[in-house]
Design a protein around this motif. Sequence first.
Motif, PDB file in Angstrom:
ATOM      1  N   THR A 137     -21.354  22.198 -15.739  1.00  0.00           N
ATOM      2  CA  THR A 137     -22.548  22.851 -14.675  1.00  0.00           C
ATOM      3  C   THR A 137     -23.215  21.504 -14.198  1.00  0.00           C
ATOM      4  N   LEU A 138     -23.439  20.720 -15.153  1.00  0.00           N
ATOM      5  CA  LEU A 138     -24.395  19.453 -14.827  1.00  0.00           C
ATOM      6  C   LEU A 138     -23.741  18.797 -13.631  1.00  0.00           C
ATOM      7  N   ILE A 143     -15.829  13.824 -20.216  1.00  0.00           N
ATOM      8  CA  ILE A 143     -16.839  14.684 -19.419  1.00  0.00           C
ATOM      9  C   ILE A 143     -18.359  14.145 -19.763  1.00  0.00           C
ATOM     10  N   ALA A 144     -18.790  14.024 -21.100  1.00  0.00           N
ATOM     11  CA  ALA A 144     -20.274  13.561 -21.340  1.00  0.00           C
ATOM     12  C   ALA A 144     -20.393  12.224 -20.808  1.00  0.00           C
ATOM     13  N   THR A 145     -19.497  11.312 -20.771  1.00  0.00           N
ATOM     14  CA  THR A 145     -19.629   9.827 -20.369  1.00  0.00           C
ATOM     15  C   THR A 145     -20.000   9.972 -18.767  1.00  0.00           C
ATOM     16  N   LEU A 146     -19.159  10.849 -18.090  1.00  0.00           N
ATOM     17  CA  LEU A 146     -19.459  11.114 -16.621  1.00  0.00           C
ATOM     18  C   LEU A 146     -20.842  11.697 -16.389  1.00  0.00           C
ATOM     19  N   GLN A 147     -21.342  12.336 -17.279  1.00  0.00           N
ATOM     20  CA  GLN A 147     -22.565  13.070 -17.057  1.00  0.00           C
ATOM     21  C   GLN A 147     -23.694  12.124 -17.654  1.00  0.00           C
ATOM     22  N   TYR A 205     -17.444  28.560 -10.111  1.00  0.00           N
ATOM     23  CA  TYR A 205     -19.031  28.320 -10.157  1.00  0.00           C
ATOM     24  C   TYR A 205     -19.736  28.010  -8.906  1.00  0.00           C
ATOM     25  N   ASP A 206     -20.831  28.924  -9.136  1.00  0.00           N
ATOM     26  CA  ASP A 206     -21.851  28.875  -7.906  1.00  0.00           C
ATOM     27  C   ASP A 206     -23.025  28.083  -8.291  1.00  0.00           C
ATOM     28  N   ALA A 220     -22.921  19.208  -6.086  1.00  0.00           N
ATOM     29  CA  ALA A 220     -23.724  20.265  -4.713  1.00  0.00           C
ATOM     30  C   ALA A 220     -24.834  19.287  -4.162  1.00  0.00           C
ATOM     31  N   SER A 221     -25.885  18.780  -5.286  1.00  0.00           N
ATOM     32  CA  SER A 221     -27.031  18.337  -4.711  1.00  0.00           C
ATOM     33  C   SER A 221     -26.570  16.977  -3.751  1.00  0.00           C
TER      34      SER A 221
END
Length: 847
Positions: free
Chosen positions: A551-552, A521-525, A585-586, A558-559
């Motif tokens: 959430t990031l 997940i950190a790598t994808l972030q 999550y919203d 979403a963006s």
Amino acid sequence: MKKTPVFLDSLVTNMLRLRAICPFSWRVFQFRPISCEPLIIQMNKCTDEEQIFDFIERNKAILSEKQVGCAFDMLWKLQKQKTSLLKNVEYVRDHPQFLTLHNLATNKFKLMNDDTLVNVLYVTQQFAGEAHDPLVEALVTEAWRRLERFDIKLLSEFSSCLADQRLYFSPLMGKIADIVHRNLETTQDLSSLSVLMVNISSLISRHFQQQLVNKTELLFDTIDSSEVNVAKSIAKFLRNVRYRYQPLLERCNNVFLSNVDHLDLDSISKILSVYKFLQFNSFEFIIMAKKKLTEMIPLCNHPASFVKLFVALGPIAGPEEKKQLKSAMLLMPEDLTGEQALAVLGAMGDMESRNARLIKRVTSVLHKHLDSYKPLELLKITQELTFLHFQRKEFFAKLRELLLSYLKNSFIPTEVSVLVRAISLLPSPHLDEVGISRIEAVLPQCDLNNLSSFATSVLKWIWHDDMYLDNITVKQLKLLQKLDHYGRQRLQHGNSLDLLWKELKSLKGNTFPESLLEEMIATLQHFMDDINYINVGEIASFISSTDYLSTLLLDRIASVAVQQIEKIHPFTIPAIIRPFSVLNYDPPQRDEFLGTCVQRLNSYLGILDPFILVFLGFSLATLEYFPEDLLKTIFNIKFLARLDSQLEILSSSRSARVQFHLMELNRSVCLECPEFQIPWFHDRFCQQFNKGIGGMDGAQQQIYKMLAEVLGGINCVKASVLTPYYYKVDFECILDKRKKPLPYGSHNIALGQLPEMPWESNIEIVGSRLPPGAERIALEFLESKALCRNIPHMKGKPAMKKRHLEILGYRVIQISQFEWNSMALSTKDARMDYLRERIFGEVKSCL
């Protein structure tokens, strides 16, 4: 079966020599007839092979290179006009005059023009009996020498000849890929380009792949709507590069739909195979294909064609057609080949068919041919037999022995991971020292796919040894540590999202090792700025399966959806919404995000497959978002009739999932949007479903006794309660306005019994049936899967259940497994105090 040529080494050597030679070499002029037309006209009048061979025998001394090419062409045309049963390739190949023709071609191939050269190569390969044919090698060498002057049509035909020889990774195919790349901008022939795309697909970069896709979109309108072969080639290319590109797949699908009456068994079979691999859903095509294939059942008498029909129709057939197929398969007089038995087994898995007689027949063939299967085929056999609950010890013993022997001699990471995975599925998944050392030897070369597969297999092995042998060795734990080390190294050294995604896209997040999930997940972030309209759907799907709340990443998804919505294909929208629903999550711009996504879909509601619309509606309901247009589309008699038709062609497990999500959506709309006046119509379904719910397990019985003590008696608590709208509540109690427990009547269930049916009307709100000031309490014990993997955040479904129970009048107390089993609650007294505080004291949220 055609043998694969093995002359690549000598071919490459010859090519290296040719690079030093002038590309235009001429032979000494040879005498030939002044006019070759009469001979070609004579040849074209031949109606069978014997006439052609007589012609060759009479004229062999004077045949020119053009006439030799014509003879090859005529022989193959005659073969193509015959049915598969009447073809006589071996007879032609072994005829003395075919050898004469072969020798004439060997002597004259350098004089042939480019078209004749490639055509003779193609026909020679169709008749080739030897793995090493000197003429084929000579023709390929000569074609390589002329390659730069071939037009795109001839280049595509030549590439198909190389593909027939399995030369996908050869330097020559690489040269063809380079020519295609250099000339792509000026290429206008999609028919030839689509063939080339398939043949060079193993050698192209991600960037070149996208260029080919873009060019195909530009040229698609230049082809006739009847060009089924072009559409098939494009779909095959997308499968080869593992790219589920919806716009192109839809356009191909439209071609197939408009020509379905002209599709034969082979074409339908290949199209369905591509759709399955790419997970592309076309309800209309499957319905039409099912009808066409069903009509073929009484016509397929040949074993090979019937097996192909069984494999294509079985997974989409209705109950009656499945029964016909299985009966006909059992009545087949001939034994299946090893390849056919494997195909039938795969189809039985897709059909979820556990017909004992058919399994016995298929496995007897598999057992006979077991030694001839490759590792990947052995994995498929193991997976399917495990799924079909096959339990013959002798078969698995031989399979295990074979897998271990392969493993001891394998040095290819992917092959080793396949073998280890297959062994982990066997009744006895234990690996010896040699097996462990083989895994350790290939670890430095492994990609994330292989490492994840190894980790899953080793964890199964550890679980088995702990469960049955009470023995976890240091070797097993050290191997897991090494897997973790190499996985982290692989993730940390990644330098682009494209390269990382190539390894991750075929993985499911829920199978990713826990130790590597955070790093992944950190790598994808780290690469999240590279998430765009092209990859956002696939990345969203992957995150949905991880149960990891980042959430990031979700905010970025979403963006991208809001900013690039016009570029995002509408059919990708359900996948983009799903992680927000699953993980509860919203994003900051929640309403804009969901509104934009739904708006993009509105004009496609009548096109999307029914079951996808149901999944979408459920995802949005989980997020408390209820678009009226979507709900009116779903809760419509015509739509529900279409959905019923589709449920018939889905597997039983998938069909059950769709029906359950429809029920959950129906329940959600009834409870949260009564103004839509959508009726509740799932009573019978829920009653059938809840017949299978059992009583309490040991842990629940222990909690039940504790609650009885806390509440003042066993008659003050109910277990396994079914509420209106058929929610199952672990435990229920009622407190009066003074916070004192109210006893139930004698109807409370005993330990281990089935839950009661919902009290009175299914649509009555519970609060209205209680004494003034009293409250009904639902106690829910949340398993680990109800929470995100990284933080104690409740996922979408349990959050929706809590919301609905509160609408029904409950005060809901949800206790997580982590909290209940924590050190703070390690004693009975601590747990009793905790329950008293949650029930009688100030309500605190544990999540």
